[in-house]
Design an enzyme around this catalytic site. Structure first.
Site, mmCIF file in Angstrom:
data_model
loop_
_atom_site.group_PDB
_atom_site.id
_atom_site.type_symbol
_atom_site.label_atom_id
_atom_site.label_comp_id
_atom_site.label_asym_id
_atom_site.label_seq_id
_atom_site.Cartn_x
_atom_site.Cartn_y
_atom_site.Cartn_z
ATOM 1 C CG ASP A 34 -0.163 0.016 2.523
ATOM 2 O OD1 ASP A 34 1.091 -0.044 2.498
ATOM 3 O OD2 ASP A 34 -0.803 0.100 3.584
ATOM 4 N NE ARG A 93 9.462 26.804 -3.502
ATOM 5 C CZ ARG A 93 9.344 26.222 -4.695
ATOM 6 N NH1 ARG A 93 9.329 26.968 -5.768
ATOM 7 N NH2 ARG A 93 9.254 24.914 -4.803
ATOM 8 C CD GLN A 94 2.929 25.259 1.016
ATOM 9 O OE1 GLN A 94 1.953 25.288 1.756
ATOM 10 N NE2 GLN A 94 3.195 24.243 0.212
ATOM 11 C CG HIS A 127 12.447 30.352 0.178
ATOM 12 N ND1 HIS A 127 12.866 30.831 -1.042
ATOM 13 C CD2 HIS A 127 11.289 30.992 0.454
ATOM 14 C CE1 HIS A 127 11.990 31.705 -1.493
ATOM 15 N NE2 HIS A 127 11.035 31.831 -0.607
ATOM 16 C CE LYS A 193 9.077 35.834 -8.499
ATOM 17 N NZ LYS A 193 9.710 34.549 -8.125
HETATM 18 C C1 R5P Z 1 11.011 32.438 -4.902
HETATM 19 O O1 R5P Z 1 10.937 33.231 -3.976
HETATM 20 C C2 R5P Z 1 12.212 31.581 -5.133
HETATM 21 O O2 R5P Z 1 13.375 32.187 -4.655
HETATM 22 C C3 R5P Z 1 12.367 31.219 -6.594
HETATM 23 O O3 R5P Z 1 12.603 32.408 -7.335
HETATM 24 C C4 R5P Z 1 11.131 30.541 -7.135
HETATM 25 O O4 R5P Z 1 10.708 29.521 -6.279
HETATM 26 C C5 R5P Z 1 11.399 29.968 -8.514
HETATM 27 O O5 R5P Z 1 10.221 29.374 -8.976
HETATM 28 P P1 R5P Z 1 9.968 29.154 -10.542
HETATM 29 O O6 R5P Z 1 11.225 28.578 -11.117
HETATM 30 O O7 R5P Z 1 8.815 28.179 -10.584
HETATM 31 O O8 R5P Z 1 9.573 30.467 -11.119
#
Ligand code: R5P
Length: 313
Positions: A34, A93-94, A127, A193
């Site tokens: 499983d 990232r979360q 991160h 961005k």
């Molecule tokens: C965001 O804050 C990270 O530092 C990266 O820039 C991000 O996770 C990159 O994600 P992706 O390649 O999907 O745009």
């Protein structure tokens, strides 16, 4: 000291074992029908200082669960101290609530690792540095920067280094970018961005003078490649002479490899914190640099109760 590898990045674990001249402890990792995970440590670890190497890269949930189960097995086998070596810390990232009724998964993962019984955690280019505050156990967050600085020195002559411009692909990476630029007495630029929705990156503006410069985009993660490839295209549109990227963790989810191949980027240099599939290894534009020496030295210092920060001058 004993080194144990989960199944996430056995090549990196072997390279660290070679650096330290310590064999990897034998472990069986199996799946029930499983898909539940079962592990067995095949040597006595009672009273040992254990370094358990397991980046929580894709499949993130499987690798995380395996890490937790291995920690549990080590606790129950009376290991003296367990350091979770998680060079790439998934879910990082979360790290904040992005809206109502959303989780802080980076904190949940920190709780899981601690509750499972790890005594310390060793990571690279987390991160966001403040994620260390999610742990109530000691953490060491190594910088990948010295590995990249050495590589840049190997690949650019002193004269060419004079034309380098370090670029942060978003405002979140400015501190990191400024730190590497300082090593070369170079200027920085910043890409403004926006994420219209999760997984999509849009360049709004470029802050800084990029015309005629050899740009190095510097980031902690490349995932889908949207951030990087869009930033590179914008830099070339604004007159940059060339764009290369240095990125610590090659998450490289689809369609990142294709995007990189089709992009204006000359080369993407990543570290080997994450084990890569053949399609990445065969991509002419992606090159890996090893972090085994850095990790090995950090592990040696932790085991001997020596300073880890001294590694960075
Ligand atoms: C965001 O804050 C990270 O530092 C990266 O820039 C991000 O996770 C990159 O994600 P992706 O390649 O999907 O745009």
């Amino acid at each position: 000291m004993k080194l144990i590898s989960g199944s996430s990045n056995p090549e990196l674990a072997k390279a660290i074992a070679d650096v330290l001249d310590v064999p990897l402890t034998s472990v069986d990792i199996q799946r029930f029908r499983d898909q539940e995970i079962f592990v067995k440590i095949n040597e006595n670890v009672r009273g040992e200082d254990i370094f358990l190497i397991q980046p929580t890269s894709a499949p993130a949930n499987d690798h995380l669960m395996e890490l937790l189960i291995l920690i549990d097995a080590l606790v129950r086998a009376s290991a003296e101290r367990i350091t979770a070596v998680v060079p790439y810390y998934g879910y990082a990232r979360q790290d904040r609530k992005t809206g109502g009724r959303t989780p802080i998964s980076a904190k949940l993962v920190a709780n899981l690792i601690s509750k499972a019984g790890a005594h310390r955690v060793l990571m690279i280019d987390l991160h966001a540095g403040q994620i260390q505050g999610f742990f109530d156990i000691p953490t060491d967050n190594l910088f990948g920067q010295p590995v990249f600085v050495a590589d840049i020195k190997d690949n650019y002559s002193k004269k060419d280094r004079g034309n380098l411009l370090f670029v942060s692909p978003d405002t979140g990476g400015v501190v990191r970018t400024r730190a590497i630029a300082k090593q070369f007495n170079a200027d920085i630029a910043i890409v403004d961005k926006r994420r219209p929705k999760a997984g999509e990156a849009e360049v709004m503006n470029i802050i800084g003078e990029v015309e005629g410069r050899d740009c190095i985009l510097y980031d902690d993660i490349i995932d889908s490649g949207g951030t990087l490839c869009n930033a590179a295209a914008a830099l070339i549109e604004h007159g940059a002479k060339s764009v290369t990227a240095y990125i610590t963790h090659g998450v490289l989810s689809d369609p990142a490899v294709q995007r990189i191949t089709d992009s204006v980027i000359k080369e993407v240099v990543i570290t080997d914190t994450i084990s890569q599939p053949e399609k990445v290894k065969n991509c002419d534009k992606i090159r890996e640099v090893p972090v085994s020496t850095l990790l090995g030295e950090a592990i040696r210092r932790i085991a001997n109760d020596e300073s880890v920060s001294k590694l960075f001058g």
